[in-house]
Design a protein around this motif. Structure first.
Motif, PDB file in Angstrom:
ATOM      1  N   ASP A 159       0.833  -1.195   0.000  1.00 35.20           N
ATOM      2  CA  ASP A 159       0.000   0.000   0.000  1.00 35.20           C
ATOM      3  C   ASP A 159       0.872   1.251   0.000  1.00 35.20           C
ATOM      4  O   ASP A 159       0.587   2.223  -0.709  1.00 35.20           O
ATOM      5  N   THR A 160       1.940   1.228   0.781  1.00 42.28           N
ATOM      6  CA  THR A 160       2.865   2.366   0.819  1.00 42.28           C
ATOM      7  C   THR A 160       3.484   2.596  -0.553  1.00 42.28           C
ATOM      8  O   THR A 160       3.623   3.739  -1.010  1.00 42.28           O
ATOM      9  N   MET A 161       3.835   1.508  -1.234  1.00 47.93           N
ATOM     10  CA  MET A 161       4.400   1.633  -2.579  1.00 47.93           C
ATOM     11  C   MET A 161       3.392   2.256  -3.545  1.00 47.93           C
ATOM     12  O   MET A 161       3.743   3.132  -4.333  1.00 47.93           O
ATOM     13  N   THR A 162       2.130   1.831  -3.492  1.00 50.22           N
ATOM     14  CA  THR A 162       1.142   2.374  -4.425  1.00 50.22           C
ATOM     15  C   THR A 162       0.875   3.857  -4.154  1.00 50.22           C
ATOM     16  O   THR A 162       0.596   4.613  -5.091  1.00 50.22           O
ATOM     17  N   ILE A 163       0.976   4.269  -2.907  1.00 48.70           N
ATOM     18  CA  ILE A 163       0.814   5.692  -2.588  1.00 48.70           C
ATOM     19  C   ILE A 163       1.948   6.498  -3.228  1.00 48.70           C
ATOM     20  O   ILE A 163       1.718   7.574  -3.795  1.00 48.70           O
ATOM     21  N   LEU A 164       3.153   5.980  -3.171  1.00 52.13           N
ATOM     22  CA  LEU A 164       4.279   6.655  -3.819  1.00 52.13           C
ATOM     23  C   LEU A 164       4.045   6.790  -5.321  1.00 52.13           C
ATOM     24  O   LEU A 164       4.257   7.857  -5.904  1.00 52.13           O
ATOM     25  N   ILE A 165       3.592   5.707  -5.945  1.00 51.02           N
ATOM     26  CA  ILE A 165       3.328   5.744  -7.383  1.00 51.02           C
ATOM     27  C   ILE A 165       2.204   6.721  -7.687  1.00 51.02           C
ATOM     28  O   ILE A 165       2.255   7.475  -8.666  1.00 51.02           O
TER      29      ILE A 165
ATOM     30  N   ILE B 123       8.628  -1.365  -0.196  1.00 50.15           N
ATOM     31  CA  ILE B 123       8.069  -2.713  -0.116  1.00 50.15           C
ATOM     32  C   ILE B 123       8.553  -3.459   1.130  1.00 50.15           C
ATOM     33  O   ILE B 123       7.884  -4.364   1.631  1.00 50.15           O
ATOM     34  N   ILE B 124       9.714  -3.063   1.637  1.00 48.76           N
ATOM     35  CA  ILE B 124      10.290  -3.781   2.787  1.00 48.76           C
ATOM     36  C   ILE B 124      10.605  -2.844   3.947  1.00 48.76           C
ATOM     37  O   ILE B 124      11.415  -3.178   4.823  1.00 48.76           O
ATOM     38  N   HIS B 125       9.956  -1.692   4.005  1.00 49.58           N
ATOM     39  CA  HIS B 125      10.402  -0.668   4.956  1.00 49.58           C
ATOM     40  C   HIS B 125      10.213  -1.059   6.417  1.00 49.58           C
ATOM     41  O   HIS B 125      10.820  -0.460   7.300  1.00 49.58           O
TER      42      HIS B 125
ATOM     43  N   VAL C 296      19.235   0.351  -0.892  1.00 48.07           N
ATOM     44  CA  VAL C 296      17.882   0.131  -0.381  1.00 48.07           C
ATOM     45  C   VAL C 296      17.919  -0.067   1.125  1.00 48.07           C
ATOM     46  O   VAL C 296      17.111   0.504   1.870  1.00 48.07           O
ATOM     47  N   LEU C 297      18.860  -0.872   1.601  1.00 51.95           N
ATOM     48  CA  LEU C 297      18.980  -1.103   3.042  1.00 51.95           C
ATOM     49  C   LEU C 297      19.256   0.188   3.785  1.00 51.95           C
ATOM     50  O   LEU C 297      18.678   0.437   4.853  1.00 51.95           O
ATOM     51  N   ASP C 298      20.121   1.028   3.240  1.00 51.00           N
ATOM     52  CA  ASP C 298      20.415   2.307   3.889  1.00 51.00           C
ATOM     53  C   ASP C 298      19.136   3.130   4.065  1.00 51.00           C
ATOM     54  O   ASP C 298      18.919   3.746   5.118  1.00 51.00           O
ATOM     55  N   LEU C 299      18.284   3.128   3.043  1.00 51.89           N
ATOM     56  CA  LEU C 299      17.039   3.889   3.129  1.00 51.89           C
ATOM     57  C   LEU C 299      16.080   3.253   4.130  1.00 51.89           C
ATOM     58  O   LEU C 299      15.441   3.957   4.924  1.00 51.89           O
TER      59      LEU C 299
ATOM     60  N   LEU D 106       9.269   8.708   1.801  1.00 49.99           N
ATOM     61  CA  LEU D 106       8.808   7.383   2.201  1.00 49.99           C
ATOM     62  C   LEU D 106       8.021   7.448   3.504  1.00 49.99           C
ATOM     63  O   LEU D 106       6.971   6.795   3.647  1.00 49.99           O
ATOM     64  N   LYS D 107       8.488   8.241   4.448  1.00 53.30           N
ATOM     65  CA  LYS D 107       7.778   8.352   5.725  1.00 53.30           C
ATOM     66  C   LYS D 107       6.411   8.975   5.536  1.00 53.30           C
ATOM     67  O   LYS D 107       5.444   8.575   6.207  1.00 53.30           O
ATOM     68  N   CYS D 108       6.288   9.929   4.623  1.00 57.22           N
ATOM     69  CA  CYS D 108       4.988  10.538   4.362  1.00 57.22           C
ATOM     70  C   CYS D 108       4.020   9.531   3.750  1.00 57.22           C
ATOM     71  O   CYS D 108       2.852   9.462   4.143  1.00 57.22           O
ATOM     72  N   ALA D 109       4.493   8.752   2.782  1.00 61.96           N
ATOM     73  CA  ALA D 109       3.646   7.729   2.167  1.00 61.96           C
ATOM     74  C   ALA D 109       3.234   6.686   3.196  1.00 61.96           C
ATOM     75  O   ALA D 109       2.069   6.248   3.232  1.00 61.96           O
ATOM     76  N   ASP D 110       4.161   6.288   4.041  1.00 60.82           N
ATOM     77  CA  ASP D 110       3.884   5.342   5.121  1.00 60.82           C
ATOM     78  C   ASP D 110       2.806   5.879   6.045  1.00 60.82           C
ATOM     79  O   ASP D 110       1.860   5.179   6.425  1.00 60.82           O
ATOM     80  N   ARG D 111       2.902   7.161   6.404  1.00 64.21           N
ATOM     81  CA  ARG D 111       1.928   7.742   7.326  1.00 64.21           C
ATOM     82  C   ARG D 111       0.563   7.907   6.654  1.00 64.21           C
ATOM     83  O   ARG D 111      -0.465   7.753   7.312  1.00 64.21           O
TER      84      ARG D 111
END
Length: 207
Positions: A54-60, A74-76, A100-103, A133-138
């Motif tokens: 869902d977080t990924m689709t919000i980013l898109i 996808i793995i946050h 990716v891991l760093d992020l 990413l944090k905004c999409a997650d929230r």
């Protein structure tokens, strides 16, 4: 002026260039990693695997077609939510694994770190991608909040969003900021309609 230039546009649909860019991003290995979260239930229902996607689709939806950002989305939550998770699995996933891991680690609460310290760290030192990413997650979490019945949790989460996430969104993406405002307003309106604040005031009168 903020550290980053705020994004103010939101595409109405994906264009051909974005489609071709997305076509060349291999997401399946990261989705496989994320399936380890299927057993992690959410307060609002569903599971943490669905939340990652869902977080990924919000980013898109907001026009972010970036290989590192989408893979991390996808793995946050895997490092934080899977005890003893082997980070080398991400590093060896593909040529983007280390970045990716760093992020992912930027948006992962560290051992001993309180929630407010974690969010303050993102505000003060987070990279542009970490903030997006944090905004999409929230946004995903705030939408799910509509299915939560714990009124104190709803109030606390809305307060946290306003205090910590609004500044992040306002720095990086104006339309995400507007959506977050709308989500907070609607969630608080439910509390008003249910008489939560009146009950709270009656239970804790000002002396």
């Amino acid at each position: 002026m903020g550290k980053y230039e705020m994004k103010v546009d939101k595409p109405e649909q994906m264009d051909q260039q974005q489609m071709l860019q997305l076509k060349n991003i291999f997401l399946a290995p990261y989705m496989q990693i994320a399936t380890a979260l299927i057993g992690k239930r959410r307060r609002a229902g569903g599971n943490m695997f669905r939340h990652q996607l869902d977080t990924m689709t919000i980013l898109i939806d907001y026009g972010y077609i970036d290989n590192i950002l989408l893979k991390a989305s996808i793995i946050h939550d895997v490092v934080e939510d899977i005890p003893g998770f082997d980070r080398d699995i991400i590093r060896s996933c593909d040529e983007d694994g280390c970045e990716v891991l760093d992020l992912v680690l930027e948006v992962t609460k560290r051992d001993g770190e309180q929630k407010n310290q974690f969010l303050r760290r993102i505000i003060e030192t987070g990279s542009h991608k970490a903030k997006v990413l944090k905004c999409a997650d929230r946004i995903s979490n705030m939408i799910a909040l509509g299915f939560v019945t714990d009124e104190q949790f709803i109030e606390r989460y809305c307060d946290e969003t306003e205090y910590f996430i609004f500044p992040i969104a306002l720095e990086v993406d104006y339309n995400m900021y507007l959506e977050l405002i709308s989500l907070v307003m609607t969630r608080r309106q439910v509390l008003v309609e249910n008489g939560y604040f009146e009950r709270k005031k009656a239970e804790n009168p000002i002396v």
